[in-house]
Design a protein around this motif. Structure first.
Motif, PDB file in Angstrom:
ATOM      1  N   GLU A 157      22.693  46.086  36.258  1.00  0.00           N
ATOM      2  CA  GLU A 157      21.441  46.593  35.680  1.00  0.00           C
ATOM      3  C   GLU A 157      21.124  45.955  34.322  1.00  0.00           C
ATOM      4  N   LEU A 158      22.078  45.157  33.814  1.00  0.00           N
ATOM      5  CA  LEU A 158      21.899  44.627  32.457  1.00  0.00           C
ATOM      6  C   LEU A 158      20.720  43.667  32.298  1.00  0.00           C
ATOM      7  N   PRO A 159      20.560  42.679  33.223  1.00  0.00           N
ATOM      8  CA  PRO A 159      19.478  41.714  32.982  1.00  0.00           C
ATOM      9  C   PRO A 159      18.113  42.377  32.826  1.00  0.00           C
ATOM     10  N   ALA A 160      17.788  43.331  33.711  1.00  0.00           N
ATOM     11  CA  ALA A 160      16.471  43.986  33.615  1.00  0.00           C
ATOM     12  C   ALA A 160      16.363  44.743  32.295  1.00  0.00           C
ATOM     13  N   LEU A 161      17.446  45.403  31.897  1.00  0.00           N
ATOM     14  CA  LEU A 161      17.423  46.154  30.636  1.00  0.00           C
ATOM     15  C   LEU A 161      17.172  45.219  29.452  1.00  0.00           C
ATOM     16  N   ILE A 162      17.869  44.096  29.436  1.00  0.00           N
ATOM     17  CA  ILE A 162      17.739  43.151  28.316  1.00  0.00           C
ATOM     18  C   ILE A 162      16.309  42.585  28.277  1.00  0.00           C
ATOM     19  N   GLU A 163      15.785  42.223  29.461  1.00  0.00           N
ATOM     20  CA  GLU A 163      14.410  41.690  29.526  1.00  0.00           C
ATOM     21  C   GLU A 163      13.424  42.727  28.999  1.00  0.00           C
ATOM     22  N   ASN A 164      13.588  43.983  29.419  1.00  0.00           N
ATOM     23  CA  ASN A 164      12.659  45.036  28.989  1.00  0.00           C
ATOM     24  C   ASN A 164      12.735  45.261  27.485  1.00  0.00           C
ATOM     25  N   LEU A 165      13.941  45.219  26.946  1.00  0.00           N
ATOM     26  CA  LEU A 165      14.095  45.395  25.499  1.00  0.00           C
ATOM     27  C   LEU A 165      13.365  44.277  24.767  1.00  0.00           C
ATOM     28  N   LYS A 166      13.543  43.061  25.277  1.00  0.00           N
ATOM     29  CA  LYS A 166      12.907  41.916  24.608  1.00  0.00           C
ATOM     30  C   LYS A 166      11.393  42.040  24.664  1.00  0.00           C
ATOM     31  N   LYS A 167      10.900  42.482  25.835  1.00  0.00           N
ATOM     32  CA  LYS A 167       9.434  42.652  25.980  1.00  0.00           C
ATOM     33  C   LYS A 167       8.922  43.683  24.978  1.00  0.00           C
ATOM     34  N   ALA A 168       9.743  44.679  24.712  1.00  0.00           N
ATOM     35  CA  ALA A 168       9.336  45.744  23.771  1.00  0.00           C
ATOM     36  C   ALA A 168       9.582  45.318  22.319  1.00  0.00           C
ATOM     37  N   GLY A 169       9.950  44.050  22.117  1.00  0.00           N
ATOM     38  CA  GLY A 169      10.161  43.543  20.757  1.00  0.00           C
ATOM     39  C   GLY A 169      11.457  44.012  20.131  1.00  0.00           C
ATOM     40  N   LYS A 170      12.384  44.531  20.945  1.00  0.00           N
ATOM     41  CA  LYS A 170      13.671  45.011  20.421  1.00  0.00           C
ATOM     42  C   LYS A 170      14.704  43.893  20.530  1.00  0.00           C
ATOM     43  N   LYS A 171      15.661  43.958  19.609  1.00  0.00           N
ATOM     44  CA  LYS A 171      16.636  42.877  19.540  1.00  0.00           C
ATOM     45  C   LYS A 171      18.021  43.374  19.973  1.00  0.00           C
TER      46      LYS A 171
END
Ligand SMILES: Cc1ncc(COP(=O)(O)O)c(C=O)c1O
Length: 406
Positions: A157-171
């Motif tokens: 589940e990590l890749p989708a989570l990381i992509e979503n965080l990046k889209k939300a401008g989170k680091k």
């Protein structure tokens, strides 16, 4: 005249909260209380005689023991650990890739100093080690989490989570994982997931903090290779501890990783405590050098395996008929009970009335929903006959909760 301390407290101090668990632990000393709540080693497995032999060093080597030590730690112990951990790490690390900390708890804090700015995101398992979450929180971390199943963190589940965080401008900065016999969930990450996690860290240029204080306390099956051993890019920091394999009182942990991060963590250790205690480092090295660490570990494992088995037998007898389920841990200190429809916070309170202390799941979780129906139960501290009595009291508390309210 009284000082209005709070007026001058830091923003971090004002945000900090006492752990709900600490509050619960206060009552544990009451007479007749059975505690499955803490995470303490059994006093009967401390190798007091063998460890005490090292005290001779106080006379023969007192000027070293009683002096400040280096921040990196006592070299002979670093050298010993570099060799001792080589099978797990896939290679012998060099001296500038390993240093000693005041317990692995300090490693978590030093890593946070090196890596986190307020607002950075840490990806953790859900549930996870409460004191790690609190440490990262002290550094202003925000959290994103991935659930744990019987094979550890659901890495898929990590890749989708990381992509979503990046889209939300989170680091997202790093992924925190307890690979073996997780605290609190008891599960162990599969080899495939370890490999995948190393690959994901490389792909997204993230670091991994592989926390492994329980890893050498394995009851069944073979030791698994670490994430560190699969990581060819140098993104993983591995932390170990003497707390569960010798004594938490020595307060010695260690960290292995790329030279740059080790150097940076040492710089922060200089201002945190200058150095860990040379006394316990030298005594611990003596213990290891004489072969006692390897010779005594099977005794610790046998003691805890018997207690894990005793607890599971009591679970089968008292809890299985009530619909409570669990995953059998292959090592470590904890069972993680699935309490079904029963609220684990309420259960912890009812259990206390019956004089048995357990921990509710929610404080271990980033997403509180993930822990409402789970409880952490420690088996290492109590004797087997006490375990049976404690589980039977727990079953009584559950039965009463299942009765319709009057
Ligand atoms: C997952 C985990 N990490 C780190 C620690 C810290 O241990 P210590 O500072 O005693 O090495 C603990 C303690 O129980 C733990 O459970």
């Amino acid at each position: 005249m009284s000082n209005n301390w709070k007026k001058n407290f830091s923003a971090t101090a004002l945000k900090s909260r006492p752990s709900p668990v600490r509050e619960l632990l206060k009552v544990i000393g009451q007479p007749g209380m059975i505690s499955f709540a803490g995470g303490m080693p059994a006093p009967e497995v401390f190798p007091i005689e063998q460890f005490a032999e090292g005290a001779e060093q106080l006379k023969s080597n007192g000027t070293v023991l009683l002096q400040y030590g280096t921040t990196e730690g006592y070299n002979p112990l670093r050298e010993f650990l570099a060799k001792w951990t080589a099978p797990r790490l896939g290679r012998e690390v060099s001296l500038d890739e390993i240093f000693l900390t005041t317990g692995s708890q300090q490693a978590l804090d030093l890593f946070a100093w090196a890596m986190l700015d307020p607002g950075d995101v840490v990806i953790t398992e859900d549930p996870s080690y409460m004191a790690a979450l609190n440490t990262f929180g002290n550094h202003g971390a925000e959290f994103a989490s991935v659930r744990v199943d019987g094979k550890g963190m659901i890495v898929e589940e990590l890749p989708a989570l990381i992509e979503n965080l990046k889209k939300a401008g989170k680091k997202p900065k790093f992924i925190y994982t307890i690979v073996n016999f997780q605290n609190p969930a008891g599960s162990t990450m599969s080899v495939e997931r370890r490999q995948e996690l190393a690959a994901i860290a490389e792909r997204y240029e993230l670091t991994v903090f592989e926390d492994d204080p329980y890893g050498y306390v394995r009851f069944d099956g073979e030791h698994l290779p670490s994430i560190f051993s699969f990581d060819k890019a140098g993104n993983t920091v591995y932390a170990g501890s003497f707390s569960k394999i010798l004594s938490p009182g020595v307060r010695i942990g260690w960290v292995s990783g790329a030279k740059e991060i080790i150097r940076q963590m040492i710089v922060f250790k200089q201002t945190t405590d200058l150095c860990s205690s040379p006394i316990t480092q030298v005594l611990t090295h003596e213990y290891c050098r004489k072969g006692y660490l390897d010779a005594h570990l099977p005794n610790i494992i046998a003691n805890y395996r018997a207690k894990r088995d005793a607890m599971e037998k009591s679970f089968q007898k008292h809890l299985a008929p009530l619909g409570i389920t669990w995953v059998k841990p292959e090592g470590g200190f904890f069972f993680w009970l699935n309490t079904g429809a029963i609220d684990s916070d309420e259960l912890a309170k009812r259990a206390l009335d019956k004089k048995v202390a357990i921990l509710p799941g929610a404080p271990f979780c980033v997403d509180p929903e993930a822990g409402i129906h789970s409880s952490r139960i420690n088996y290492t501290y109590s004797k087997p006959e006490v375990i049976e009595e404690g589980v039977s009291r727990l079953a009584q508390a559950i039965e009463e909760m299942k009765l319709p309210a009057k």
